[in-house]
Design an enzyme around this catalytic site. Structure first.
Site, PDB file in Angstrom:
ATOM      1  N   ASP A 157      27.627  55.925 -22.543  1.00  0.00           N
ATOM      2  CA  ASP A 157      27.781  56.968 -23.555  1.00  0.00           C
ATOM      3  C   ASP A 157      28.728  56.482 -24.652  1.00  0.00           C
ATOM      4  OD1 ASP A 157      27.880  59.367 -24.932  1.00  0.00           O
ATOM      5  OD2 ASP A 157      29.269  60.331 -23.534  1.00  0.00           O
ATOM      6  N   ASP A 179      26.153  59.659 -31.651  1.00  0.00           N
ATOM      7  CA  ASP A 179      26.293  60.064 -30.266  1.00  0.00           C
ATOM      8  C   ASP A 179      25.035  59.704 -29.474  1.00  0.00           C
ATOM      9  OD1 ASP A 179      26.771  61.325 -27.893  1.00  0.00           O
ATOM     10  OD2 ASP A 179      27.288  63.260 -28.761  1.00  0.00           O
TER      11      ASP A 179
END
Ligand SMILES: *[C@@H]1O[C@H](CO)[C@@H](O)[C@H](O)[C@H]1NC(C)=O
Length: 480
Positions: free
Chosen positions: A357, A159
């Site tokens: 992201d 992440d």
């Protein structure tokens, strides 16, 4: 003052005018396109069934490729969290999946918002309205790393918007969710060490996530990703093994004794954000804050996550914006549909800024930009029956009666002249089989919210994060 404003407006007007006259999209960029590809794909054609994920895992081509192409640097195989390669049945619908995506985005917007700042554990927990049964989906893509001595394997979601790396640990003191591998047991590892509350290591954690276990003065962490998704436990040091030649000793991670959320079968999370507690920052000397990944075109194939300097020659680079300390900021400057630049005033993008992201699925745009995209796209889809959308995606078609579908190409341009032609697999999203296939972009609530370049649109590109030089690169054909 009034003159200044009107002259700014006038300049933007001229700029928009020039852009539509001389579309960025039709210029041969040379970036992010194959060197010999002179004609850009203005119309893409796919078999309708290819929009749906297959049930079998194809590790053959792409899995072995990451070993042969990226021989020197450290490379991990990337799988989709709910893909057949993880052998986890995804019993959740796409509607639910997209709802989680919005919860993640709400949490990112809350963290980015200047007014709210980085709240305390309690504040964070209440900032996102609780919705029972739905936790914030983080990650979506997983890699398997080694932890401890002797080394045990753990599958972690990676992440780029998270700092701390954590894994579920034994003993479980609060709640723990089921995971693929055995839970990490620190008592079985000779390289595990607790960290003191007063150490510099403990201070790597943001104050809002840091705590101290009073009786032993041992550093603790608490992280909340959204409503009910959290992990807490000891902040400890351990040996992290990425590959046989890449062993990171004294890596600081969270040994989570109370964890919950929809993490699939992953044992925890691998934090790659620019924050000081992330893997990226902790290994800055070894890898110069450089890593890259390729997310596969479908959940049934594999990609890679690679650490260290190996920069593709064909990549186009855009500067990473220094405005965000715990996210990778980028500047979107334009969007093309079917080879034509959309008439979007560039100030629409610069007002809010954007981040990239790895965990957000659907790209979020300022409403003004999304509206232009949707209208241009829909204008070229008049052959297909329209259908109602979902809460998030509103430009949808019913492909039930079609074997193949043709749709306009979409490309996103970034500051520095990088134009990313979104892969055919990243333009549409099957919300309900082939009955409801939607344009895979969404509008923010208003133009002041931050844009997010999501992972659905990053598929098949090698996305290169070069923290040392403050650049982000895109190279096409990254997975194959
Ligand atoms: C780490 O600290 C906790 C809390 O004091 C303790 O229970 C545990 O045994 C410690 N582990 C090691 C390896 O020191």
């Amino acid at each position: 003052m009034a003159r200044l404003i009107s002259s700014i407006k006038f300049t933007s007007f001229i700029y928009v005018f020039l852009l539509s006259l001389c579309p960025l999209c039709s210029l041969k960029k040379g970036y992010a396109v194959e060197a010999n590809e002179h004609i850009k794909k203005h119309v893409l054609t796919l078999e309708v069934n290819s929009l749906l994920a297959s049930d079998s895992c194809d590790q053959s081509s792409k899995g072995s490729l990451c070993v042969s192409v990226i021989d020197k640097a450290s490379s991990l195989q990337v799988l989709h969290k709910y893909g057949p390669c993880m052998q986890v049945l995804n019993d959740r619908s796409h509607v639910e999946f997209l709802r989680q995506d919005q919860l993640r985005v709400d949490s990112i917007q809350a963290r980015l918002s200047k007014n709210s700042g980085h709240g305390t554990f309690e504040e964070m927990a209440t900032k996102i309205p609780a919705q029972s049964g739905i936790a914030l989906g983080t990650g979506n893509y997983v890699v398997t790393v080694g932890l401890g001595t002797p080394k045990e394997s753990f599958t972690l979601e990676f992440d780029t918007a998270s700092g701390i790396t954590w894994t579920q640990c034994q003993p479980c003191l609060g709640s723990c969710y089921p995971q693929k591998e055995q839970k990490f047991d620190p008592t079985k590892s000779t390289s595990y060490n607790n960290v003191s509350c007063f150490s510099a290591s403990c201070n790597l954690l943001p104050a809002s996530e840091r705590g101290c276990f009073a009786s032993s003065l041992t550093c603790t962490y608490q992280i909340v990703y959204g409503d009910q998704s959290f992990s807490e436990g000891f902040f400890a040091s351990e040996t992290l093994t990425i590959s046989s030649s890449d062993v990171i000793t004294n890596f600081l991670f969270g040994c989570g004794q109370n964890n919950d959320g929809l993490f699939g079968q992953a044992a925890g999370l691998l934090g790659l954000s620019p924050s000081s507690e992330s893997l990226t920052s902790q290994t800055a000397e070894k890898y110069q804050k450089q890593f890259s990944y390729c997310l596969p075109s479908s959940p049934s194939s594999t990609g890679y996550l690679n650490f260290g300097g190996k920069v593709s020659q064909t990549a186009g680079f855009t500067p990473l914006s220094p405005d965000f300390s715990s996210f990778y900021g980028i500047d979107i400057v334009g969007i093309c549909v079917g080879g034509s630049q959309l008439p979007i005033d560039p100030s629409i993008f610069t007002t809010s800024g954007a981040i990239i992201d790895s965990g957000t699925v659907i790209t979020r745009l300022p409403p003004t930009a999304y509206k232009a995209l949707k209208e241009a796209f829909d204008g070229k889809m008049s052959n297909y029956p329209k259908t109602n959308g979902d809460e998030l995606l509103d430009t949808c078609y019913d492909f039930s009666n079609y074997a193949t579908v043709s749709f306009p190409g979409v490309s996103v341009s970034f500051k520095g002249g990088v134009e990313v032609d979104i892969d055919a697999s990243g333009i549409l999203y099957p919300v309900d089989g082939v009955k409801m296939v939607c344009l895979a972009f969404a509008a923010n609530k208003d133009d002041s919210e931050f844009g997010i370049f999501g992972n659905h649109q990053q598929k098949t590109y090698e996305v290169i994060y070069d923290g040392a030089n403050g650049m982000l690169g895109f190279a096409s054909g990254g997975c194959s």
